[in-house]
Scaffold this motif. Structure first.
Motif, mmCIF file in Angstrom:
data_model
loop_
_atom_site.group_PDB
_atom_site.id
_atom_site.type_symbol
_atom_site.label_atom_id
_atom_site.label_comp_id
_atom_site.label_asym_id
_atom_site.label_seq_id
_atom_site.Cartn_x
_atom_site.Cartn_y
_atom_site.Cartn_z
ATOM 1 N N TYR A 8 0.842 -1.210 0.067
ATOM 2 C CA TYR A 8 0.143 -0.125 0.103
ATOM 3 C C TYR A 8 0.704 1.305 -0.123
ATOM 4 C CZ TYR A 8 -3.723 -3.156 1.321
ATOM 5 O OH TYR A 8 -4.732 -4.142 1.426
ATOM 6 N N GLU A 60 -8.342 -6.623 0.832
ATOM 7 C CA GLU A 60 -7.758 -5.370 1.008
ATOM 8 C C GLU A 60 -8.265 -5.045 2.455
ATOM 9 O OE1 GLU A 60 -9.334 -2.315 -1.558
ATOM 10 O OE2 GLU A 60 -10.062 -4.047 -2.770
ATOM 11 N N TRP A 65 -4.873 0.948 4.041
ATOM 12 C CA TRP A 65 -5.257 2.066 3.461
ATOM 13 C C TRP A 65 -5.160 3.239 4.136
ATOM 14 C CZ3 TRP A 65 -5.276 1.611 -1.820
ATOM 15 C CH2 TRP A 65 -5.702 0.704 -2.355
ATOM 16 N N MET A 72 -6.692 7.438 1.736
ATOM 17 C CA MET A 72 -7.153 6.536 1.156
ATOM 18 C C MET A 72 -7.273 6.528 -0.580
ATOM 19 S SD MET A 72 -9.927 5.151 4.111
ATOM 20 C CE MET A 72 -10.068 3.299 3.312
ATOM 21 N N ARG A 76 -2.813 0.437 -4.173
ATOM 22 C CA ARG A 76 -2.089 -0.912 -3.775
ATOM 23 C C ARG A 76 -1.434 -1.818 -4.788
ATOM 24 N NH1 ARG A 76 -5.104 -6.436 -1.803
ATOM 25 N NH2 ARG A 76 -5.627 -6.667 -3.774
ATOM 26 N N GLY A 242 -7.411 3.252 -4.477
ATOM 27 C CA GLY A 242 -7.684 3.440 -3.246
ATOM 28 C C GLY A 242 -9.328 3.941 -3.075
ATOM 29 N N SER A 269 -10.959 -0.300 -5.942
ATOM 30 C CA SER A 269 -11.139 -1.157 -4.788
ATOM 31 C C SER A 269 -12.514 -1.868 -4.528
ATOM 32 C CB SER A 269 -10.750 -0.194 -3.647
ATOM 33 O OG SER A 269 -11.183 -0.693 -2.285
#
Length: 280
Positions: A8, A60, A65, A72, A76, A242, A269
């Motif tokens: 991340y 996740e 995050w 956020m 990733r 994110g 995400s």
């Protein structure tokens, strides 16, 4: 197919990884878990351990995050863990190893410098990569790691036990990370004479120099070290946006993947639309 590992991070770091084709190893006494530099007892080895930190958690992770991306809105990164570009090691002098006999992710000329020395633990993957284990008291595992041994000539030498276990144990409070990390052991450098590292003056002075550095806590003159990635791994990078990304972030990631990879993929995400920053 082997599972991927994940990292991340920010959009800026993603751009740097793709452009430089390298991953950064940071000194253990610079990571976010402050206690990692306090568990090695009398001789603090955290100054000499450089880590690249990933997670083996496939789902996740909301805390990560929050901790490692900007609001956020970062990414990733997902890679096959066999990510480093191992090549035949070509030493200047073959008294240490024959050219091409050993594969290394770091060229020979970068192993020995005036500022640092990299111990080639990466030759044995059990010493280079490991899953972090989360325990109640990590210091218990490291209390006898460093042993000083007096030789017949009264000089001292250092024995470091279980190198493959260094930087492996963390406090159980961090278990949510399910961390998978790569570890380099990097010592302070000693000035290399014109004759190179095979020069008798160098080989004679190095052992006592290393003992003195570790026992007095002298750190290498670097805070990080970058290691080259395999192009195949970069070409097949998977990037998850994110949860709170915006359209501009998506455009940036798509542009980076188009420029620097052949088959790089970007996806949203699974948390997008299901999470938000609360108003207070």
């Amino acid at each position: 197919m082997e599972k991927l590992i994940h990292h991340y991070t920010t959009l800026n770091t993603l751009a740097l990884i793709l452009r430089t084709k390298k991953i950064r190893f940071n000194r253990l006494d610079r990571v976010d878990d402050v206690t990692e530099s306090k568990i090695y007892g009398e001789y603090d080895l955290s100054k000499y351990l450089f880590v690249s930190c990933w997670t083996s958690e496939q789902n996740e992770n909301i805390p990560q995050w929050h901790m490692y991306t900007e609001g956020m809105k970062g990414v990733r990164i997902s890679f096959n863990k066999d990510m480093f570009n191992y090549k035949p090691l070509n030493p200047i002098n073959e008294s240490f190893v024959k050219k091409g006999e050993v594969l290394s992710p770091i060229p020979f000329e970068s192993l020995f410098t005036d500022d640092y020395i990299i111990i080639p633990n990466f030759i044995n993957k059990e010493e280079f990569e490991r899953k972090v284990e989360y325990v109640n008291n990590p210091s218990v595992y490291y209390k006898d790691t460093v042993e000083l041994i007096k030789k017949p000539d009264e000089t001292l030498m250092i024995k470091i036990k279980e190198v493959k276990n260094l930087a492996m144990y963390k406090n159980e409070e961090w278990s949510f990370q399910k961390e998978y990390r790569f570890v380099l052991f990097i010592l302070p450098g000693y000035p290399i004479p014109e004759g190179g590292i095979s020069d008798e003056r160098y080989t004679r002075a190095m052992p006592s120099f290393v003992v003195n550095a570790i026992t007095t806590g002298v750190a290498p003159k670097i805070d990080y070290f970058d290691v080259e990635l395999r192009q195949e791994v970069l070409d097949n990078i998977e990037v998850t946006l994110g949860p709170l990304h915006n359209w501009g972030d998506e455009i940036i990631v798509e542009s980076l993947l188009a420029k620097y990879t052949k088959n790089g993929k970007v996806s949203e995400s699974k948390l997008t639309g299901n999470i938000r920053i609360p108003r207070r």
